[in-house]
Motif scaffolding. Structure first.
Motif, PDB file in Angstrom:
ATOM      1  N   GLY A 148       0.775  -1.233   0.000  1.00 59.81           N
ATOM      2  CA  GLY A 148       0.000   0.000   0.000  1.00 59.81           C
ATOM      3  C   GLY A 148       0.809   1.289   0.000  1.00 59.81           C
ATOM      4  N   ALA A 149       2.147   1.207   0.076  1.00 57.55           N
ATOM      5  CA  ALA A 149       2.953   2.444   0.041  1.00 57.55           C
ATOM      6  C   ALA A 149       3.062   2.938  -1.402  1.00 57.55           C
ATOM      7  N   LYS A 150       3.331   4.228  -1.546  1.00 53.75           N
ATOM      8  CA  LYS A 150       3.529   4.802  -2.889  1.00 53.75           C
ATOM      9  C   LYS A 150       5.012   5.044  -3.095  1.00 53.75           C
ATOM     10  N   LEU A 151       5.597   4.363  -4.069  1.00 54.72           N
ATOM     11  CA  LEU A 151       7.027   4.512  -4.309  1.00 54.72           C
ATOM     12  C   LEU A 151       7.254   5.174  -5.668  1.00 54.72           C
ATOM     13  N   ALA A 152       7.695   6.432  -5.624  1.00 55.97           N
ATOM     14  CA  ALA A 152       7.990   7.178  -6.853  1.00 55.97           C
ATOM     15  C   ALA A 152       9.490   7.394  -6.850  1.00 55.97           C
ATOM     16  N   LYS A 153      10.198   6.553  -7.590  1.00 52.85           N
ATOM     17  CA  LYS A 153      11.652   6.533  -7.421  1.00 52.85           C
ATOM     18  C   LYS A 153      12.407   6.883  -8.687  1.00 52.85           C
ATOM     19  N   MET A 154      13.405   7.746  -8.500  1.00 56.63           N
ATOM     20  CA  MET A 154      14.326   8.024  -9.612  1.00 56.63           C
ATOM     21  C   MET A 154      15.644   7.366  -9.283  1.00 56.63           C
ATOM     22  N   SER A 155      16.125   6.552 -10.198  1.00 62.73           N
ATOM     23  CA  SER A 155      17.360   5.802  -9.940  1.00 62.73           C
ATOM     24  C   SER A 155      18.461   6.229 -10.881  1.00 62.73           C
ATOM     25  N   GLY A 156      19.638   5.690 -10.608  1.00 66.82           N
ATOM     26  CA  GLY A 156      20.789   6.043 -11.444  1.00 66.82           C
ATOM     27  C   GLY A 156      21.363   4.824 -12.140  1.00 66.82           C
ATOM     28  N   ARG A 157      22.375   5.106 -12.954  1.00 60.63           N
ATOM     29  CA  ARG A 157      23.092   4.023 -13.630  1.00 60.63           C
ATOM     30  C   ARG A 157      24.345   3.686 -12.835  1.00 60.63           C
ATOM     31  N   GLY A 158      24.901   2.515 -13.159  1.00 62.44           N
ATOM     32  CA  GLY A 158      26.126   2.115 -12.480  1.00 62.44           C
ATOM     33  C   GLY A 158      27.321   2.812 -13.090  1.00 62.44           C
ATOM     34  N   LEU A 159      28.344   2.976 -12.285  1.00 60.66           N
ATOM     35  CA  LEU A 159      29.619   3.480 -12.797  1.00 60.66           C
ATOM     36  C   LEU A 159      30.715   2.784 -12.002  1.00 60.66           C
ATOM     37  N   GLY A 160      31.792   2.425 -12.707  1.00 61.56           N
ATOM     38  CA  GLY A 160      32.871   1.731 -12.002  1.00 61.56           C
ATOM     39  C   GLY A 160      32.390   0.382 -11.512  1.00 61.56           C
ATOM     40  N   HIS A 161      32.745   0.060 -10.278  1.00 58.17           N
ATOM     41  CA  HIS A 161      32.435  -1.292  -9.790  1.00 58.17           C
ATOM     42  C   HIS A 161      31.034  -1.396  -9.201  1.00 58.17           C
TER      43      HIS A 161
ATOM     44  N   ILE B 155       9.725   3.223 -11.227  1.00 60.25           N
ATOM     45  CA  ILE B 155      11.163   3.503 -11.062  1.00 60.25           C
ATOM     46  C   ILE B 155      11.675   3.982 -12.415  1.00 60.25           C
ATOM     47  N   ILE B 156      12.185   5.206 -12.441  1.00 57.31           N
ATOM     48  CA  ILE B 156      12.604   5.782 -13.724  1.00 57.31           C
ATOM     49  C   ILE B 156      13.983   6.448 -13.590  1.00 57.31           C
ATOM     50  N   GLY B 157      14.514   6.917 -14.707  1.00 53.80           N
ATOM     51  CA  GLY B 157      15.792   7.638 -14.689  1.00 53.80           C
ATOM     52  C   GLY B 157      15.565   9.082 -14.292  1.00 53.80           C
ATOM     53  N   GLN B 158      16.653   9.700 -13.859  1.00 53.58           N
ATOM     54  CA  GLN B 158      16.537  11.105 -13.451  1.00 53.58           C
ATOM     55  C   GLN B 158      16.352  11.981 -14.688  1.00 53.58           C
ATOM     56  N   THR B 159      15.440  12.956 -14.604  1.00 46.16           N
ATOM     57  CA  THR B 159      15.276  13.841 -15.757  1.00 46.16           C
ATOM     58  C   THR B 159      16.470  14.796 -15.804  1.00 46.16           C
ATOM     59  N   ALA B 160      16.743  15.307 -17.005  1.00 45.74           N
ATOM     60  CA  ALA B 160      17.970  16.079 -17.236  1.00 45.74           C
ATOM     61  C   ALA B 160      18.070  17.336 -16.381  1.00 45.74           C
ATOM     62  N   ASP B 161      16.941  17.926 -16.028  1.00 48.46           N
ATOM     63  CA  ASP B 161      17.008  19.248 -15.404  1.00 48.46           C
ATOM     64  C   ASP B 161      17.049  19.232 -13.879  1.00 48.46           C
ATOM     65  N   ILE B 162      17.178  18.027 -13.316  1.00 46.48           N
ATOM     66  CA  ILE B 162      17.222  17.954 -11.850  1.00 46.48           C
ATOM     67  C   ILE B 162      18.631  18.238 -11.330  1.00 46.48           C
ATOM     68  N   ASP B 163      18.717  19.117 -10.357  1.00 53.99           N
ATOM     69  CA  ASP B 163      19.955  19.378  -9.615  1.00 53.99           C
ATOM     70  C   ASP B 163      21.194  19.612 -10.494  1.00 53.99           C
ATOM     71  N   PRO B 164      21.141  20.625 -11.392  1.00 54.66           N
ATOM     72  CA  PRO B 164      22.321  20.880 -12.234  1.00 54.66           C
ATOM     73  C   PRO B 164      23.550  21.266 -11.409  1.00 54.66           C
ATOM     74  N   ALA B 165      23.326  21.859 -10.226  1.00 56.30           N
ATOM     75  CA  ALA B 165      24.479  22.221  -9.383  1.00 56.30           C
ATOM     76  C   ALA B 165      25.255  20.962  -9.019  1.00 56.30           C
ATOM     77  N   ASP B 166      24.531  19.900  -8.678  1.00 59.88           N
ATOM     78  CA  ASP B 166      25.220  18.660  -8.294  1.00 59.88           C
ATOM     79  C   ASP B 166      25.971  18.071  -9.483  1.00 59.88           C
ATOM     80  N   LYS B 167      25.349  18.133 -10.662  1.00 62.91           N
ATOM     81  CA  LYS B 167      26.026  17.547 -11.838  1.00 62.91           C
ATOM     82  C   LYS B 167      27.389  18.224 -12.040  1.00 62.91           C
ATOM     83  N   LYS B 168      27.392  19.589 -11.963  1.00 61.47           N
ATOM     84  CA  LYS B 168      28.650  20.323 -12.181  1.00 61.47           C
ATOM     85  C   LYS B 168      29.636  20.088 -11.041  1.00 61.47           C
ATOM     86  N   LEU B 169      29.106  20.148  -9.826  1.00 60.68           N
ATOM     87  CA  LEU B 169      30.004  20.019  -8.670  1.00 60.68           C
ATOM     88  C   LEU B 169      30.586  18.609  -8.571  1.00 60.68           C
ATOM     89  N   TYR B 170      29.746  17.599  -8.884  1.00 58.45           N
ATOM     90  CA  TYR B 170      30.233  16.220  -8.773  1.00 58.45           C
ATOM     91  C   TYR B 170      31.386  15.991  -9.759  1.00 58.45           C
TER      92      TYR B 170
END
Ligand code: URA
Length: 433
Positions: free
Chosen positions: A103-116, A150-165
Motif C-alpha cells: 500500500g505504500a507509494k514509491l515514486a523513485k528516480m534511480s541512477g546508472r552504475g559506474l565503475g564497480h 522507477i525511472i531515470g533522473q530527468t535532465a534538469d534535476i539538480d544541475p548544481a550537483d552535476k557540475k560540482l560532482y
C-alpha cells in the motif's frame, strides 16, 4: 558579495551564511563563478568541514538549482529509498514492489552504475522493452494507478550537483561528508518524496569503508532531512561481501525475481524485510517497523510483491514473460567455474574485487559512454561462513569475452579461505532516525 571573500572565510574556519552558500551555488550553476574558485571553496570545505546548518543550506541551494518534481498529485505519503551504492545491490527491484504491494507509494528516480557499482536503471533495462524514460505525467499516473514507478533522473534535476560532482571527481574533493551528504540529499529532495530511507553501505565494495564513516554520513543526511522537513531515516548495511549471490544486470534481475518468490539469498531477504518494515512505518501503513516486517514477509509468501513487479514491468513496456519465466533471459557464451585453491571456511569475499571483475567481464562501465553486456557478471556459489573443499566451485563467471583468464584469477583472489569459521555477521548494523 564576492566569491573570494566566501573562499577566505571558509579557508579560515568561518561559518558560511545561507545567503553566501546560495550566492555560490547560483553563480556556479550559471557559469558566473569559474571552476578554479569553486575548486578552492570545495577544498576549503573538505578541510574545514561544515556545521549542520551550513550543510542544510548547501543542500537546499543545490535542490533549488533546477527542476523539482511535484508529487502532490499522488495521494498519501510518498516513500523513496536510496542506496549509497554497492556490489550485487538489487534491493530496489525487490523492496520497491514489496512496499508498493503493502500500500505504500514509491515514486523513485534511480541512477546508472559506474565503475564497480551497479545501477538499478541498467538492471531494469535488461528486461526487454522496459522504459525508464517516462514523462513526469506518465510517472505520476503510474504511481497513482499501481503504487510504483522507477525511472531515470530527468535532465534538469539538480544541475548544481552535476557540475560540482564532476569537479569534485577531478579535484580530490569527493571524500568530504558535507559534500557527499548534500549531493545525495539534494537529488533525493528534488524528486519530491515525503519520506526517505537511506541504505548507507560500508565495507570494501562501498563508498564508505568503515562502519564509523557510514554512521557519520548517515547521521548527517538524517539531520539534513529533518532540517528540511522530510522524514529521513537510515540503515547501515554490510558491503564487505557482495549482497546476495548475483552480480551483473540480468543475473541480478533473476535473483530479484527469486527473492520475491521467497527463494532468494538470506542476506538480501533479511535486508528487504528490515528496510521494508521501516518504509511501511514511514508511509503510516503500520505503527511500528516490526509490524511492517511481518507485512513484508506476508507479501513475499503470498506472491503479492512478485505481482507488483509484473505490474510495474508491464506498465513500463517491459516483457512480463521474462518475469514469469526467467530462463528466457539470454545467457552469456561462457559460464566459467572458479574453483577453491584449498579447503576451509570462506572468511571474506572482497566486494571491490568481485565488482571490478564483473565489470571487466562486461557487466559494468569504466566510463559513462561504455556499453554494458546485460548477460555477463558473476554468480557466487559460496558466501562468507560457508565451508569449501579444495576444487569446489566458488563462483561462476558469465561472459561473452574471450580474454577472461586474468579476471578468473582475480575472482579467486577475492575469496579469503581459512581454517577458522568466521563469526556470523548481520546484514543491518544500525538504524538511525
Ligand atoms: N553519491 C552521490 O550522489 N554523491 C556523492 O557525492 C557520493 C555518492
Amino acid at each position: 558579495m564576492r566569491t573570494v571573500d566566501i573562499i577566505e572565510k571558509k579557508r579560515d574556519g568561518g561559518k558560511l551564511s545561507p545567503e553566501e552558500i546560495s550566492f555560490f551555488i547560483q553563480g556556479y550553476t550559471r557559469g558566473e563563478i569559474p571552476d578554479y574558485q569553486a575548486s578552492a571553496l570545495l577544498m576549503a570545505i573538505l578541510f574545514q568541514g561544515m556545521d549542520e546548518e551550513e550543510i542544510a543550506s548547501l543542500t537546499d541551494a543545490m535542490r533549488l538549482s533546477g527542476e523539482q518534481i511535484d508529487l502532490s498529485r499522488i495521494a498519501g505519503v510518498k516513500v523513496d529509498k536510496h542506496s549509497t551504492g554497492g556490489v550485487g545491490d538489487k534491493t530496489s527491484l525487490v523492496l520497491g514492489p514489496l512496499v508498493a504491494s503493502c500500500g505504500a507509494k514509491l515514486a523513485k528516480m534511480s541512477g546508472r552504475g559506474l565503475g564497480h557499482t551497479g545501477g538499478t536503471l541498467d538492471k531494469m533495462e535488461s528486461i526487454p522493452g522496459m522504459r525508464i524514460d517516462l514523462s513526469e505525467e506518465e510517472f505520476i499516473k503510474q504511481v497513482n494507478d499501481i503504487g510504483i514507478a522507477i525511472i531515470g533522473q530527468t535532465a534538469d534535476i539538480d544541475p548544481a550537483d552535476k557540475k560540482l560532482y564532476a569537479l569534485r571527481d577531478v579535484t580530490g574533493t569527493v571524500e568530504s561528508i558535507p559534500l557527499i551528504a548534500s549531493s545525495i540529499m539534494s537529488k533525493k529532495l528534488c524528486s519530491g518524496a515525503s519520506a526517505i530511507l537511506l541504505d548507507v553501505k560500508f565495507g570494501s565494495g562501498a563508498f564508505m569503508k568503515t562502519l564509523d564513516k557510514a554512521k557519520e554520513l548517515a547521521e548527517t543526511m538524517v539531520k539534513i532531512g529533518a532540517h528540511l522537513n522530510r522524514d529521513t531515516r537510515a540503515i547501515l548495511t554490510d558491503m564487505d561481501e557482495p549482497l546476495g549471490l548475483a552480480v551483473g544486470n540480468s543475473l541480478e534481475v533473476k535473483e530479484a525475481i527469486a527473492t520475491l518468490k521467497g527463494e532468494g539469498p538470506k542476506d538480501l531477504t533479511e535486508l528487504v524485510i528490515k528496510a521494508g518494515g521501516i518504509m511501511l512505518e514511514q508511509a503510516h501503513i503500520v505503527s511500528d517497523h516490526k509490524e511492517g516486517e511481518a507485512k513484508i514477509k506476508a507479501a513475499i509468501d503470498s506472491g503479492a510483491g512478485l505481482d507488483k513487479l509484473k505490474a510495474m514491468v508491464e506498465s513500463q513496456g517491459g516483457d512480463v514473460s521474462y518475469i514469469d519465466d526467467p530462463t528466457k533471459f539470454k545467457m552469456a557464451r561462457f559460464a566459467l567455474e572458479v574453483k577453491a585453491p584449498e579447503s576451509g571456511y570462506i572468511r571474506r569475499i572482497d566486494s571491490l574485487g568481485i565488482g571490478v571483475s564483473a565489470m571487466k567481464l562486461g557487466a559494468g562501465r569504466a566510463t559513462k559512454e561504455d556499453a554494458i553486456d546485460m548477460a555477463s557478471g558473476i554468480v557466487l556459489a559460496k558466501k562468507v561462513g560457508d565451508y569449501v573443499e579444495k576444487g569446489e566451485v566458488l563462483a561462476l563467471a558469465h561472459t561473452n569475452k574471450d580474454d577472461y583468464a586474468e579476471v578468473l584469477r582475480s575472482i579467486a583472489d577475492s575469496f579469503e579461505i581459512g581454517k577458522e569459521r568466521p563469526n556470523e555477521r548481520p546484514i543491518v548494523y544500525g538504524y538511525i532516525k
